[in-house]
Design an enzyme around this catalytic site. Structure first.
Site, PDB file in Angstrom:
ATOM      1  N   ARG A  35       0.824  -1.216   0.000  1.00 21.32           N
ATOM      2  CA  ARG A  35       0.000   0.000   0.000  1.00 21.32           C
ATOM      3  C   ARG A  35       0.860   1.269   0.000  1.00 21.32           C
ATOM      4  NH1 ARG A  35      -5.265  -1.522   1.190  1.00 21.32           N
ATOM      5  NH2 ARG A  35      -5.483  -3.538   2.204  1.00 21.32           N
ATOM      6  N   LYS A  83      -2.626 -16.743   6.236  1.00 23.62           N
ATOM      7  CA  LYS A  83      -3.189 -17.704   7.193  1.00 23.62           C
ATOM      8  C   LYS A  83      -4.218 -16.996   8.065  1.00 23.62           C
ATOM      9  CE  LYS A  83       1.059 -20.444   7.165  1.00 23.62           C
ATOM     10  NZ  LYS A  83       2.202 -20.999   7.919  1.00 23.62           N
ATOM     11  N   GLY A 111       2.994 -23.997   5.291  1.00 27.46           N
ATOM     12  CA  GLY A 111       3.864 -24.994   5.901  1.00 27.46           C
ATOM     13  C   GLY A 111       4.566 -24.424   7.112  1.00 27.46           C
ATOM     14  N   LYS A 166      -3.600 -23.690  13.435  1.00 30.55           N
ATOM     15  CA  LYS A 166      -2.486 -23.876  14.380  1.00 30.55           C
ATOM     16  C   LYS A 166      -2.119 -22.568  15.081  1.00 30.55           C
ATOM     17  CE  LYS A 166       0.441 -21.719  11.682  1.00 30.55           C
ATOM     18  NZ  LYS A 166       1.376 -20.613  11.934  1.00 30.55           N
ATOM     19  N   ASP A 219       3.491 -27.460  10.734  1.00 27.05           N
ATOM     20  CA  ASP A 219       3.357 -26.042  11.077  1.00 27.05           C
ATOM     21  C   ASP A 219       3.009 -25.873  12.552  1.00 27.05           C
ATOM     22  OD1 ASP A 219       3.357 -23.346  10.656  1.00 27.05           O
ATOM     23  OD2 ASP A 219       1.669 -23.303   9.283  1.00 27.05           O
ATOM     24  N   SER A 229       7.482 -16.990  16.582  1.00 27.05           N
ATOM     25  CA  SER A 229       6.069 -16.945  16.191  1.00 27.05           C
ATOM     26  C   SER A 229       5.339 -15.832  16.936  1.00 27.05           C
ATOM     27  CB  SER A 229       5.395 -18.289  16.512  1.00 27.05           C
ATOM     28  OG  SER A 229       3.992 -18.136  16.577  1.00 27.05           O
ATOM     29  N   ASN A 231       2.110 -15.481  17.206  1.00 27.76           N
ATOM     30  CA  ASN A 231       0.990 -16.034  17.970  1.00 27.76           C
ATOM     31  C   ASN A 231       1.471 -16.639  19.292  1.00 27.76           C
ATOM     32  OD1 ASN A 231      -1.420 -15.766  16.029  1.00 27.76           O
ATOM     33  ND2 ASN A 231       0.200 -16.596  14.741  1.00 27.76           N
ATOM     34  N   GLU A 256      -2.358 -13.539  13.494  1.00 21.43           N
ATOM     35  CA  GLU A 256      -3.637 -13.909  12.888  1.00 21.43           C
ATOM     36  C   GLU A 256      -4.492 -14.786  13.799  1.00 21.43           C
ATOM     37  OE1 GLU A 256      -4.998 -12.704  10.364  1.00 21.43           O
ATOM     38  OE2 GLU A 256      -3.501 -12.088   8.878  1.00 21.43           O
TER      39      GLU A 256
END
Length: 307
Positions: A35, A83, A111, A166, A219, A229, A231, A256
Site C-alpha cells: 500500500r 493464514k 507450511g 495452528k 506447522d 512466532s 501467535n 492472525e
C-alpha cells in the site's frame, strides 16, 4: 522447465519479502506491491503469471477487489500465502480469491515456514495445494530450491486450514510456556490441539491426513515451539501478565490467531462442535479468564476416551 518468468507479490512484509527472494534466486522477475510502495497494482501485475497474496487476512477482500479492476494475463495463477479466516464470511483466503476470480486457478502455499529462518537460508519445506494439479506443479517450480523443499497436495482447504488453525494453538502453547508448565503439559496440549484442528477441518471438507502433514502437524510443531512466532508471543506475554492491547501494540506484524479464534467460536456455536482449547483461548483473549483459570478449565473437563 517452466516458461513463467514474471511473479507479482502482493504484500511486502516479512513473508512477502521472503517469498520474493526465493523466486528471485530461481531466476524469476519479481515485483513487490504494498500500500505504501512506489509501484501501482497495475504496474506490479502487468504480464504477471504468478500472483502471490502475502497480505494479512483483513486486507484480502479489499485487495482482491482492487485486482479485479486490473487487466491480468490469461495464464495467471493466484497463490495465497495468508493464514486466517475472513471475519464477515468465515471464508478462507483461497475461497475469497476464488470468489473474485472464478476462472483462474488458486494455489495455497502453507507450511512450517518461519520467515526469519528462511531468510537465513536454513533448510525448510512447504506445501502448495490446489484442485488444479498443473497449477500447483508450476508454483512448485517457482519456489523450490536446495534449501526450500516444496511438496504438492490436492487438498487446498486442508492445507490452508492447517496453517490457519495452528495459530490458535500457538497462542495456547505460548501460555503453556509462559506459565512454565513443563514438557508433558505442552505435549498434551499440542496433541489435543491437533485433534481439535482435524475436527474443525472436517466442517470445511478437509481431509484428515492433510493435518498430519507439513501444513498441519509440521506447522503446528514449528509455531508452538518458536519464540519467533507472533501467535506464540501473544500467549507467552499474556501469561506474563500483560494485557492483549499491550501485547498487540508491541508486536511486529499481525498475530492472525487472535482474529481466527473469534471466527472459530462463531463457527463452533453455529455448528455445535466442541473446541475446548480454542474456547479457553477465546475467553483468555477476551479477558474473561486468567491464564491459570483457562488451564484449570481444561484440566477439569469430564474424563473420557481419547478417541
Amino acid at each position: 522447465m517452466t516458461n513463467l518468468k514474471s511473479v507479482a507479490i502482493l504484500g511486502a512484509g516479512a513473508w512477502g519479502a521472503t517469498l520474493a527472494n526465493l523466486a528471485k534466486v530461481n531466476g524469476y522477475q519479481v515485483r513487490l506491491w504494498s500500500r505504501h510502495g512506489s509501484l501501482t497494482l497495475a504496474q506490479v501485475l502487468e504480464d504477471a503469471e504468478i500472483i502471490v497474496s502475502a497480505i494479512s487476512m483483513k486486507g484480502v477482500s479489499d485487495v482482491a477487489a482492487q485486482v479485479q479492476g486490473v487487466p491480468l494475463s490469461p495464464m495467471a495463477i493466484f497463490v495465497t500465502a495468508t493464514k486466517g479466516l475472513d471475519p464477515q464470511t468465515t471464508s478462507t483466503p483461497s475461497q475469497v480469491w476464488q470468489s473474485f476470480f472464478p476462472d483462474y486457478p488458486v494455489v495455497v502455499l502453507s507450511g512450517p515456514n518461519l520467515s526469519q529462518e528462511i531468510q537465513r537460508s536454513l533448510p525448510a519445506a512447504t506445501v502448495v495445494a490446489s484442485k488444479n494439479t498443473s497449477a500447483a506443479e508450476r508454483v512448485q517450480l517457482v519456489f523450490s530450491s536446495t534449501r526450500f523443499r516444496v511438496y504438492t497436495n490436492p487438498d487446498p482447504v486442508g492445507v490452508e486450514l492447517g496453517g490457519t488453525l495452528k495459530n490458535v494453538m500457538a497462542i495456547a502453547a505460548g501460555v503453556c510456556d509462559g506459565l512454565h508448565l513443563g514438557t508433558n503439559a505442552k505435549a498434551a496440549l499440542v496433541t489435543r490441539g491437533l485433534t481439535e484442528m482435524v475436527r474443525i477441518g472436517h466442517l470445511w471438507g478437509a481431509k484428515t491426513e492433510t493435518f498430519y502433514g507439513l501444513s498441519g502437524l509440521g506447522d503446528l510443531l514449528a509455531t508452538c515451539n518458536s519464540p519467533l512466532s507472533r501467535n506464540y508471543q501473544v500467549g507467552y506475554q499474556l501469561a506474563a501478565g500483560k494485557t492483549l492491547t499491550e501485547v498487540l501494540d508491541n508486536l511486529t506484524g499481525t498475530a492472525e490467531g487472535v482474529n481466527t479464534c473469534r471466527v472459530l467460536m462463531q463457527v463452533a456455536q453455529r455448528q455445535n462442535i466442541s473446541i475446548p482449547i480454542t474456547e479457553q483461548v477465546y475467553k483468555l483473549l477476551g479477558g474473561e479468564v486468567t491464564p491459570q483459570q483457562a488451564l484449570d478449565e481444561l484440566m477439569l473437563r469430564n474424563i473420557k476416551s481419547e478417541f
